[in-house]
Design a protein around this motif. Structure first.
Motif, PDB file in Angstrom:
ATOM      1  N   GLN A   1      41.759 -19.042 -10.647  1.00  0.00           N
ATOM      2  CA  GLN A   1      40.902 -20.196 -10.878  1.00  0.00           C
ATOM      3  C   GLN A   1      40.946 -21.169  -9.709  1.00  0.00           C
ATOM      4  OE1 GLN A   1      38.796 -20.132 -13.655  1.00  0.00           O
ATOM      5  NE2 GLN A   1      39.720 -18.086 -13.552  1.00  0.00           N
TER       6      GLN A   1
ATOM      7  N   TYR B   1      44.714 -20.859 -20.822  1.00  0.00           N
ATOM      8  CA  TYR B   1      43.607 -20.291 -20.045  1.00  0.00           C
ATOM      9  C   TYR B   1      42.664 -19.491 -20.936  1.00  0.00           C
ATOM     10  CZ  TYR B   1      46.438 -21.521 -16.012  1.00  0.00           C
ATOM     11  OH  TYR B   1      47.167 -22.203 -15.077  1.00  0.00           O
TER      12      TYR B   1
ATOM     13  N   VAL C   1      39.337 -17.252 -19.898  1.00  0.00           N
ATOM     14  CA  VAL C   1      38.364 -16.740 -18.932  1.00  0.00           C
ATOM     15  C   VAL C   1      37.646 -15.553 -19.570  1.00  0.00           C
ATOM     16  CG1 VAL C   1      39.731 -17.502 -16.954  1.00  0.00           C
ATOM     17  CG2 VAL C   1      40.065 -15.200 -17.864  1.00  0.00           C
TER      18      VAL C   1
END
Length: 364
Positions: free
Chosen positions: A82, A170, A172
């Motif tokens: 990221q 996180y 994603v």
């Protein structure tokens, strides 16, 4: 305390993130990390930094069981990914140049910025352009941020790692690659001995086809798999449940999701075996590849480069190749000779092999 004053939890409340500066970037870790975890994550980040600088880099990292190795791997790798993505975005903005013609006609020249080469509302004129555009989009995504491939030996181990990923802050785009045997939702095919062949036969039959395959897009677009959905972080079983609900193909949905994913979970064979990698269209060029429990790689690699053939099948193959030699000797003669050499070698080796159950020969 009066019942009316009981503080009910806020449904919009988010667990506070725990950020730790490691290797020059901020890493979100769900717990207070141990010293060994900090050292582990620092080494992961330094390896990725060197890979970015030199074009490639490898690291063999070891940590005792129970020290949060999988969690450390995921948090540090995604944090680096990221951060890489953000740096690229800033770099692209800094390289944007105003169009000189915008000084005289700003409205016609995109307000001073160079317009896109292909407006989003204009469809490509040919199929070739469509394919080229799709390829360019994939390449652009890889350029923005390398995909993370997290490979484990078994599907149960993949589920355990996904459980660790759920603990992180996180989120994603992700995908879990697996075989048709694990993903098939067609009740007429699922559970059969050779699911792969049955699936291919259905897809090759234009008259019948597979209704689940036609609804594949419904699986990928299901709200539970989108950002904030209950299956945003999902394993194989979750995707199968969604496929059964919408009557769509979870197998091809997972493959399609992998094209856009930044985090892909898969078995070793999808990375190591070139045949499977090609069939699944897994492109690891420029990607971050994590091989969990890597001490198993030697056996997996040996299996990927080996094949078991029964003696009667080898004899039948030699006979058929001999017949085909009259059709095209240039192609089939070398194959026939190679097969005959294998049969002759096997006959010579039989004297040094021992017979086991079912009268099969094996090496001692």
């Amino acid at each position: 305390m009066d019942s009316t004053t009981i503080p009910y939890p806020n449904p919009n409340y988010e667990k506070p993130k725990n950020g730790y500066p490691i290797g020059g970037i901020q890493v979100e870790f769900p717990y207070q990390p141990y010293g060994s975890q900090l050292a582990f994550m620092c080494r992961v980040i330094s390896t990725l930094d060197r890979a970015q600088r030199d074009g490639h880099c490898h690291a063999l990292l070891e940590s005792p069981t129970g020290t949060g190795k999988s969690l450390s791997l995921l948090c540090s790798a995604i944090a680096w990914q990221q951060n890489y993505k953000l740096k690229n975005q800033y770099a692209n903005l800094s390289h944007s140049k105003p169009n000189p013609e915008a000084m005289t006609d700003p409205l016609a020249c995109g307000g001073g910025f160079i317009p896109e080469s292909q407006p989003s509302g204009v469809p490509p004129s040919t199929n070739a352009e469509t394919a080229k555009s799709a390829t360019n989009n994939k390449n652009q995504k890889k350029k923005n941020a390398p995909t993370i491939f997290y490979a484990s030996r078994t599907h149960s181990q993949i589920s355990q790692v996904i459980g660790e990923y759920r603990k992180t802050a996180y989120r994603v785009p992700m995908a879990v690659l697996a075989s048709r045997k694990h993903y098939c939702t067609n009740k007429h095919v699922r559970g059969k001995e050779n699911v792969d062949e049955e699936c291919k036969l259905l897809l090759g039959n234009r008259d019948v086809g597979c209704p689940e395959f036609k609804n594949m897009h419904k699986v990928k677009a299901h709200p539970s798999l989108q950002k904030g959905g209950c299956h945003e972080v999902h394993d194989i079983e979750d995707l199968v449940k969604v496929g059964q609900i919408v009557r769509g193909c979870s197998y091809y949905a997972a493959r399609s999701m992998a094209d856009d994913a930044q985090l892909v979970f898969c078995p070793y064979s999808y990375i190591i075996n070139p045949v499977i990698r090609g069939a699944m269209e897994v492109d690891i060029k420029g990607a971050i590849v994590i091989l969990d429990e890597a001490h198993n790689i030697e056996d997996i690699s040996r299996d990927a480069g080996s094949i078991d053939i029964e003696e009667d099948i080898l004899l039948k193959l030699q006979m058929e190749l001999g017949q085909l030699c009259s059709v095209n000797a240039m192609i089939y003669q070398p194959l026939s000779e190679m097969t005959q050499d294998l049969i002759s070698w096997t006959e010579r080796r039989k004297t040094t092999l021992a017979k086991r159950e079912f009268q099969h020969y094996c090496s001692m």
